[in-house]
Design a protein around this motif. Structure first.
Motif, PDB file in Angstrom:
ATOM      1  N   ARG A 178       0.842  -1.187   0.000  1.00 28.86           N
ATOM      2  CA  ARG A 178       0.000   0.000   0.000  1.00 28.86           C
ATOM      3  C   ARG A 178       0.881   1.241   0.000  1.00 28.86           C
ATOM      4  O   ARG A 178       1.897   1.286   0.703  1.00 28.86           O
ATOM      5  CB  ARG A 178      -0.920  -0.023   1.214  1.00 28.86           C
ATOM      6  CG  ARG A 178      -2.069   0.953   1.147  1.00 28.86           C
ATOM      7  CD  ARG A 178      -3.018   0.744   2.313  1.00 28.86           C
ATOM      8  NE  ARG A 178      -3.618  -0.587   2.299  1.00 28.86           N
ATOM      9  CZ  ARG A 178      -4.555  -0.975   3.167  1.00 28.86           C
ATOM     10  NH1 ARG A 178      -4.998  -0.130   4.089  1.00 28.86           N
ATOM     11  NH2 ARG A 178      -5.045  -2.181   3.107  1.00 28.86           N
ATOM     12  N   GLU A 179       0.496   2.256  -0.766  1.00 32.03           N
ATOM     13  CA  GLU A 179       1.303   3.467  -0.851  1.00 32.03           C
ATOM     14  C   GLU A 179       0.434   4.714  -0.733  1.00 32.03           C
ATOM     15  O   GLU A 179      -0.743   4.707  -1.092  1.00 32.03           O
ATOM     16  CB  GLU A 179       2.076   3.504  -2.183  1.00 32.03           C
ATOM     17  CG  GLU A 179       1.210   3.484  -3.428  1.00 32.03           C
ATOM     18  CD  GLU A 179       2.018   3.407  -4.711  1.00 32.03           C
ATOM     19  OE1 GLU A 179       3.271   3.374  -4.664  1.00 32.03           O
ATOM     20  OE2 GLU A 179       1.396   3.385  -5.797  1.00 32.03           O
ATOM     21  N   PHE A 180       1.039   5.762  -0.252  1.00 38.43           N
ATOM     22  CA  PHE A 180       0.378   7.043  -0.104  1.00 38.43           C
ATOM     23  C   PHE A 180       0.154   7.668  -1.473  1.00 38.43           C
ATOM     24  O   PHE A 180       1.048   7.660  -2.326  1.00 38.43           O
ATOM     25  CB  PHE A 180       1.243   7.956   0.759  1.00 38.43           C
ATOM     26  CG  PHE A 180       0.775   9.371   0.827  1.00 38.43           C
ATOM     27  CD1 PHE A 180       1.325  10.344   0.000  1.00 38.43           C
ATOM     28  CD2 PHE A 180      -0.219   9.749   1.723  1.00 38.43           C
ATOM     29  CE1 PHE A 180       0.903  11.656   0.064  1.00 38.43           C
ATOM     30  CE2 PHE A 180      -0.656  11.058   1.799  1.00 38.43           C
ATOM     31  CZ  PHE A 180      -0.093  12.017   0.966  1.00 38.43           C
TER      32      PHE A 180
ATOM     33  N   GLY B 129      -6.906  23.253   4.678  1.00 38.93           N
ATOM     34  CA  GLY B 129      -7.039  22.286   3.598  1.00 38.93           C
ATOM     35  C   GLY B 129      -5.829  22.172   2.694  1.00 38.93           C
ATOM     36  O   GLY B 129      -5.972  21.919   1.492  1.00 38.93           O
ATOM     37  N   THR B 130      -4.648  22.311   3.247  1.00 36.74           N
ATOM     38  CA  THR B 130      -3.431  22.131   2.461  1.00 36.74           C
ATOM     39  C   THR B 130      -3.416  20.726   1.870  1.00 36.74           C
ATOM     40  O   THR B 130      -3.770  19.755   2.529  1.00 36.74           O
ATOM     41  CB  THR B 130      -2.199  22.330   3.347  1.00 36.74           C
ATOM     42  OG1 THR B 130      -2.298  23.609   3.984  1.00 36.74           O
ATOM     43  CG2 THR B 130      -0.928  22.277   2.529  1.00 36.74           C
ATOM     44  N   THR B 131      -3.003  20.649   0.609  1.00 36.13           N
ATOM     45  CA  THR B 131      -3.005  19.361  -0.085  1.00 36.13           C
ATOM     46  C   THR B 131      -1.591  18.856  -0.347  1.00 36.13           C
ATOM     47  O   THR B 131      -0.649  19.638  -0.471  1.00 36.13           O
ATOM     48  CB  THR B 131      -3.764  19.467  -1.415  1.00 36.13           C
ATOM     49  OG1 THR B 131      -3.162  20.492  -2.216  1.00 36.13           O
ATOM     50  CG2 THR B 131      -5.227  19.807  -1.181  1.00 36.13           C
ATOM     51  N   TYR B 132      -1.479  17.543  -0.441  1.00 36.13           N
ATOM     52  CA  TYR B 132      -0.204  16.879  -0.655  1.00 36.13           C
ATOM     53  C   TYR B 132      -0.408  15.769  -1.682  1.00 36.13           C
ATOM     54  O   TYR B 132      -1.452  15.107  -1.688  1.00 36.13           O
ATOM     55  CB  TYR B 132       0.317  16.276   0.658  1.00 36.13           C
ATOM     56  CG  TYR B 132       0.503  17.307   1.742  1.00 36.13           C
ATOM     57  CD1 TYR B 132      -0.566  17.701   2.529  1.00 36.13           C
ATOM     58  CD2 TYR B 132       1.748  17.889   1.962  1.00 36.13           C
ATOM     59  CE1 TYR B 132      -0.407  18.662   3.514  1.00 36.13           C
ATOM     60  CE2 TYR B 132       1.917  18.850   2.946  1.00 36.13           C
ATOM     61  CZ  TYR B 132       0.836  19.229   3.721  1.00 36.13           C
ATOM     62  OH  TYR B 132       0.995  20.184   4.696  1.00 36.13           O
ATOM     63  N   TYR B 133       0.606  15.549  -2.493  1.00 37.65           N
ATOM     64  CA  TYR B 133       0.512  14.532  -3.535  1.00 37.65           C
ATOM     65  C   TYR B 133       1.822  13.771  -3.653  1.00 37.65           C
ATOM     66  O   TYR B 133       2.906  14.342  -3.502  1.00 37.65           O
ATOM     67  CB  TYR B 133       0.213  15.175  -4.889  1.00 37.65           C
ATOM     68  CG  TYR B 133      -1.089  15.921  -4.945  1.00 37.65           C
ATOM     69  CD1 TYR B 133      -1.144  17.284  -4.696  1.00 37.65           C
ATOM     70  CD2 TYR B 133      -2.279  15.253  -5.229  1.00 37.65           C
ATOM     71  CE1 TYR B 133      -2.356  17.975  -4.733  1.00 37.65           C
ATOM     72  CE2 TYR B 133      -3.486  15.934  -5.275  1.00 37.65           C
ATOM     73  CZ  TYR B 133      -3.506  17.295  -5.030  1.00 37.65           C
ATOM     74  OH  TYR B 133      -4.703  17.970  -5.063  1.00 37.65           O
ATOM     75  N   SER B 134       1.706  12.506  -3.958  1.00 37.60           N
ATOM     76  CA  SER B 134       2.888  11.756  -4.337  1.00 37.60           C
ATOM     77  C   SER B 134       3.324  12.193  -5.729  1.00 37.60           C
ATOM     78  O   SER B 134       2.504  12.636  -6.540  1.00 37.60           O
ATOM     79  CB  SER B 134       2.586  10.261  -4.352  1.00 37.60           C
ATOM     80  OG  SER B 134       2.394   9.783  -3.055  1.00 37.60           O
TER      81      SER B 134
END
Length: 117
Positions: free
Chosen positions: A44-46, A55-60
């Motif tokens: 499983r991965e983020f 609501g700061t967003t983060y992405y791989s």
């Protein structure tokens, strides 16, 4: 918090899909919510997260520019808009509440996304 993921299905390469993660229970607004995925035979991965508050967003890196995460606190729902899908995006997608380090707290059940022609 109880979470329910939905929106999975089959899509052709280059297509789009929107996943939803609906919450109930404790104050959803106070939690970071993240999407993870698990492809067949892989760990499983983020994928992405949206923090509480501003609501700061983060992405791989592998979804940056293609996926967009958003949250609607009134509806207690987090969305993952997935564009330009590729076969390597095929996986079961899970949503989870997390701490500030994106360590999962509560999991929803997964929803399968299959990208193939």
């Amino acid at each position: 918090v109880q979470l329910q993921a939905s929106g999975g299905g089959s899509v052709q390469p280059g297509g789009s899909r929107r996943l939803s993660c609906s919450a109930s229970g404790r104050a959803f607004i106070n939690y970071t919510v993240a999407w993870f995925r698990q492809a067949p035979g892989k760990e499983r991965e983020f994928v992405s997260a949206v923090k509480y508050g501003v609501g700061t967003t983060y992405y791989s890196d592998f979804v940056k520019g293609r996926f967009t995460i958003s949250r609607d606190n009134d509806k207690k729902t987090v969305y993952l808009q997935m564009n330009s899908l590729q076969p390597e995006d095929t996986a079961v997608y899970y949503c989870a509440t997390t701490n500030s380090h994106f360590d999962p707290i509560d999991w929803g059940q997964g929803t399968l996304v299959t990208v193939s022609s």
